[in-house]
Write a protein that holds these residues in place. Sequence first.
Motif, mmCIF file in Angstrom:
data_model
loop_
_atom_site.group_PDB
_atom_site.id
_atom_site.type_symbol
_atom_site.label_atom_id
_atom_site.label_comp_id
_atom_site.label_asym_id
_atom_site.label_seq_id
_atom_site.Cartn_x
_atom_site.Cartn_y
_atom_site.Cartn_z
ATOM 1 N N THR A 195 -20.625 13.221 -8.630
ATOM 2 C CA THR A 195 -19.274 13.772 -8.566
ATOM 3 C C THR A 195 -18.630 13.804 -9.942
ATOM 4 O O THR A 195 -18.663 12.795 -10.659
ATOM 5 C CB THR A 195 -18.427 12.915 -7.596
ATOM 6 O OG1 THR A 195 -19.011 12.994 -6.290
ATOM 7 C CG2 THR A 195 -16.993 13.385 -7.537
ATOM 8 N N ILE A 205 -12.705 14.555 -10.186
ATOM 9 C CA ILE A 205 -12.600 14.469 -8.721
ATOM 10 C C ILE A 205 -12.601 13.002 -8.297
ATOM 11 O O ILE A 205 -11.809 12.579 -7.461
ATOM 12 C CB ILE A 205 -13.744 15.243 -8.029
ATOM 13 C CG1 ILE A 205 -13.608 16.747 -8.306
ATOM 14 C CG2 ILE A 205 -13.772 14.964 -6.525
ATOM 15 C CD1 ILE A 205 -14.783 17.580 -7.827
ATOM 16 N N ARG A 206 -13.491 12.244 -8.902
ATOM 17 C CA ARG A 206 -13.612 10.826 -8.527
ATOM 18 C C ARG A 206 -12.338 10.061 -8.845
ATOM 19 O O ARG A 206 -11.910 9.190 -8.086
ATOM 20 C CB ARG A 206 -14.838 10.203 -9.220
ATOM 21 C CG ARG A 206 -15.123 8.775 -8.791
ATOM 22 C CD ARG A 206 -15.404 8.702 -7.293
ATOM 23 N NE ARG A 206 -15.310 7.349 -6.796
ATOM 24 C CZ ARG A 206 -14.240 6.832 -6.194
ATOM 25 N NH1 ARG A 206 -13.154 7.552 -5.998
ATOM 26 N NH2 ARG A 206 -14.253 5.576 -5.772
ATOM 27 N N GLY A 244 -11.836 11.205 -4.575
ATOM 28 C CA GLY A 244 -12.799 12.006 -3.841
ATOM 29 C C GLY A 244 -14.220 11.880 -4.359
ATOM 30 O O GLY A 244 -14.483 11.286 -5.401
ATOM 31 N N ILE A 254 -18.171 14.324 -3.812
ATOM 32 C CA ILE A 254 -18.728 15.536 -3.221
ATOM 33 C C ILE A 254 -20.117 15.287 -2.648
ATOM 34 O O ILE A 254 -20.842 14.405 -3.087
ATOM 35 C CB ILE A 254 -18.740 16.729 -4.207
ATOM 36 C CG1 ILE A 254 -19.569 16.421 -5.450
ATOM 37 C CG2 ILE A 254 -17.318 17.141 -4.579
ATOM 38 C CD1 ILE A 254 -19.720 17.603 -6.402
ATOM 39 N N TYR A 257 -19.125 20.125 -0.302
ATOM 40 C CA TYR A 257 -17.876 19.712 0.321
ATOM 41 C C TYR A 257 -17.310 18.491 -0.412
ATOM 42 O O TYR A 257 -17.964 17.898 -1.258
ATOM 43 C CB TYR A 257 -18.106 19.254 1.769
ATOM 44 C CG TYR A 257 -18.849 20.178 2.664
ATOM 45 C CD1 TYR A 257 -18.161 21.048 3.503
ATOM 46 C CD2 TYR A 257 -20.236 20.149 2.726
ATOM 47 C CE1 TYR A 257 -18.847 21.876 4.380
ATOM 48 C CE2 TYR A 257 -20.928 20.981 3.594
ATOM 49 C CZ TYR A 257 -20.234 21.843 4.412
ATOM 50 O OH TYR A 257 -20.906 22.655 5.276
ATOM 51 N N HIS A 258 -16.146 18.077 0.020
ATOM 52 C CA HIS A 258 -15.518 16.871 -0.517
ATOM 53 C C HIS A 258 -15.206 15.918 0.629
ATOM 54 O O HIS A 258 -15.109 16.320 1.787
ATOM 55 C CB HIS A 258 -14.222 17.225 -1.253
ATOM 56 C CG HIS A 258 -13.219 17.868 -0.349
ATOM 57 N ND1 HIS A 258 -12.309 17.144 0.388
ATOM 58 C CD2 HIS A 258 -13.004 19.159 -0.036
ATOM 59 C CE1 HIS A 258 -11.563 17.956 1.111
ATOM 60 N NE2 HIS A 258 -11.964 19.205 0.884
ATOM 61 N N ASN A 259 -15.079 14.670 0.273
ATOM 62 C CA ASN A 259 -14.690 13.618 1.209
ATOM 63 C C ASN A 259 -14.066 12.508 0.384
ATOM 64 O O ASN A 259 -14.258 12.464 -0.832
ATOM 65 C CB ASN A 259 -15.915 13.052 1.906
ATOM 66 C CG ASN A 259 -15.823 13.006 3.425
ATOM 67 O OD1 ASN A 259 -16.850 12.954 4.069
ATOM 68 N ND2 ASN A 259 -14.649 13.017 4.008
#
Length: 186
Positions: A144, A148-149, A153, A155, A167-169
């Motif tokens: 990731t 983002i991290r 988040g 990926i 996707y993301h989570n």
Amino acid sequence: MINEKLSPEQHEELLRALKTRFEKNMNRHKGFDWAKVQARLEDNTEKLWSLHEMEITSGEPDVVGHDEETGEYIFYDCSAESPKGRRSVCYDGEALKSRKEHKPKNSAIDMADTMGIELLTEEQYRELQKLGNFDTKTSSWVKTPSEIRKLGGAIFADFRYGNVFVYHNGAESYYGARGFRGSLRV
């Protein structure tokens, strides 16, 4: 990374499994010669432990490339689905610590570090999908980007409907059908 040594039996068993997989899947490494790959492995035996860890967690490592500059062979986990022995993990140690309850046993980044491998990047994951259809029922965390991290988040990717989806989570999430795929340069 833990630098372990394989027993002579484990060493031979691993080389036999890698050779068999290499010969069955020539589409992944057209024009490559197993004897050269094996010679490289024998010259870098410290990497065999990492390949063994990939193998025993059901990753089915195989050669997918060769770096002409360094001479290194590139191995990816090529199991049809995300490796069984590496599922139900959140993204990293920070995410694991942040969970207050129902913590998974480990994280993808921590497991990969212990194994001496790297998580596939999104680009590497897309390269892998050109060699076959992987993760048609599962998904895999991918490396990731830090921006983002930093926002909490992470990926992951899978292959559905003839396409790779990314996707993301939340990085702390984990699912029984999500693991991670790794790479190793030897």
